[in-house]
Design a protein around this motif. Sequence first.
Motif, mmCIF file in Angstrom:
data_model
loop_
_atom_site.group_PDB
_atom_site.id
_atom_site.type_symbol
_atom_site.label_atom_id
_atom_site.label_comp_id
_atom_site.label_asym_id
_atom_site.label_seq_id
_atom_site.Cartn_x
_atom_site.Cartn_y
_atom_site.Cartn_z
ATOM 1 N N UNK A 111 -84.820 -95.835 38.613
ATOM 2 C CA UNK A 111 -85.993 -94.976 38.418
ATOM 3 C C UNK A 111 -86.130 -93.983 39.556
ATOM 4 N N UNK A 112 -87.031 -93.033 39.383
ATOM 5 C CA UNK A 112 -87.346 -92.066 40.432
ATOM 6 C C UNK A 112 -88.200 -92.743 41.502
ATOM 7 N N UNK A 113 -88.332 -92.127 42.684
ATOM 8 C CA UNK A 113 -89.170 -92.724 43.729
ATOM 9 C C UNK A 113 -90.588 -92.975 43.228
ATOM 10 N N UNK A 114 -91.188 -94.043 43.705
ATOM 11 C CA UNK A 114 -92.535 -94.412 43.307
ATOM 12 C C UNK A 114 -93.559 -93.746 44.215
ATOM 13 N N UNK A 115 -94.797 -93.718 43.743
ATOM 14 C CA UNK A 115 -95.918 -93.283 44.568
ATOM 15 C C UNK A 115 -96.409 -94.460 45.392
ATOM 16 N N UNK A 116 -96.896 -94.175 46.583
ATOM 17 C CA UNK A 116 -97.442 -95.235 47.429
ATOM 18 C C UNK A 116 -98.560 -95.974 46.698
ATOM 19 N N UNK A 120 -97.445 -102.424 42.316
ATOM 20 C CA UNK A 120 -96.140 -102.995 42.634
ATOM 21 C C UNK A 120 -95.528 -103.712 41.441
ATOM 22 N N UNK A 121 -96.333 -104.144 40.492
ATOM 23 C CA UNK A 121 -95.813 -104.792 39.298
ATOM 24 C C UNK A 121 -95.544 -106.272 39.514
ATOM 25 N N UNK A 122 -94.916 -106.882 38.527
ATOM 26 C CA UNK A 122 -94.678 -108.323 38.557
ATOM 27 C C UNK A 122 -93.243 -108.683 38.939
ATOM 28 N N UNK A 123 -92.394 -107.711 39.105
ATOM 29 C CA UNK A 123 -91.016 -107.994 39.464
ATOM 30 C C UNK A 123 -90.148 -108.189 38.240
ATOM 31 N N UNK A 124 -88.853 -107.926 38.410
ATOM 32 C CA UNK A 124 -87.896 -108.082 37.330
ATOM 33 C C UNK A 124 -86.983 -109.271 37.622
ATOM 34 N N UNK A 125 -86.314 -109.810 36.604
ATOM 35 C CA UNK A 125 -85.475 -111.004 36.807
ATOM 36 C C UNK A 125 -84.399 -110.786 37.862
ATOM 37 N N UNK A 266 -89.384 -93.014 48.877
ATOM 38 C CA UNK A 266 -88.518 -92.107 49.630
ATOM 39 C C UNK A 266 -89.384 -91.246 50.546
ATOM 40 N N UNK A 267 -88.975 -91.134 51.792
ATOM 41 C CA UNK A 267 -89.664 -90.273 52.738
ATOM 42 C C UNK A 267 -90.397 -91.086 53.797
ATOM 43 N N UNK A 268 -90.247 -90.648 55.022
ATOM 44 C CA UNK A 268 -90.872 -91.334 56.154
ATOM 45 C C UNK A 268 -92.382 -91.443 55.997
ATOM 46 N N UNK A 269 -93.007 -90.378 55.533
ATOM 47 C CA UNK A 269 -94.471 -90.380 55.422
ATOM 48 C C UNK A 269 -94.944 -91.449 54.441
ATOM 49 N N UNK A 270 -94.278 -91.546 53.282
ATOM 50 C CA UNK A 270 -94.691 -92.534 52.285
ATOM 51 C C UNK A 270 -94.426 -93.960 52.768
ATOM 52 N N UNK A 271 -93.315 -94.173 53.478
ATOM 53 C CA UNK A 271 -93.024 -95.516 53.988
ATOM 54 C C UNK A 271 -94.082 -95.955 54.983
#
Length: 357
Positions: A111-116, A120-125, A266-271
């Motif tokens: 997928x494309x980068x996520x927004x902060x 977060x969702x439930x996770x995938x197998x 992606x990106x220092x600011x978002x991290x």
Amino acid sequence: MKRSSASGTTAAGGSAAPTGGAQGERAAPQGELADRLEAHRTELTGYCYRMLGSAFEAEDAVQETMVRAWRGHDRFEGRSSLRSWLYRIATNVCLDLLKGSQRRARPMDLSSPSSVDAPIGTGRPEATWIGPVPDQRVLASAGDPAETAVARESIRLAFVSALQRLAPRQRAVLILREVLSWSAAEVAELLGSSVASVNSALQRARATLAATGETADATPRPLDDAQQSLLTRYVDAFERFDMDALTALLHEDSTLSMPPYELWLRGRADILKWLLGPGCGCEGSHLVPVEANGRPAFGQYRADGSPWAIQVIETESGRVTALQSFLDTERLFPLFGLPPRYAGPPAGSRTPAATGS
């Protein structure tokens, strides 16, 4: 990334089949046979890991290979070395496991980068993801330093992920030819195919791999003093949760991923924004050096001493370019030999940097 051929030493550092000829291997006593089989475990685990993208599946595949070899050794015709025979068995085991399975990937492959602010969702197998592997499971503990450095490049998470884009037989061909440096004739014999078919599969595999930006000919990068210093400063900044210090260490386009969750940034600011928001539980963490995928890595414990993640770090040009956190601590911490709780650093120890590049 050229390695030795089917009859020589290996990318994972396992020893070649003992001298004395294939007939001598065929007639080996059981105790000697067990030792000869075990001598190839590390290199076979590295091969199966590149094929399957999972340390756990790789170890299962190697164990099945050993069982089949033990049971079938009396039927081993001795036309090839014990080593090449084991690779034939391991390849068949891996191809069987890959039938009908989805390819493993990293979050950024899906997928494309996520927004902060994205949930977060439930996770995938677990079967969705490329997982980390301890270096000692797939790399020689001793051997030629240059060869070991090259072998590390072929277990990078990004490279293993790119391999999963190949059809299984193409994957086997590329690993055997480009990573292990087997000849086309040796690979053809292993696969029960022709040299022309092997060369055609290799050409298609190279084209697919090139489209991902990865290559089997990546140049190994030694962990020099500057990188050691970067890792020491990273550990210090992360454990103190000093965002200003982390800002100075992260590349502007660095990434953060956290399997089993699909979310990645992606990106220092978002991290940094994520660490101060949803990731604030990382404050007070303790990082314990381990070795994973030929890269610097750490076991991350939360402030209360509970395990949180295996971090695999990518660096380039004096900056951290990727923080890859794997959260399946119940299985990964034992795999990496880490204790279930953080009890503090050993007396008199300093924070060492991992040996990856």
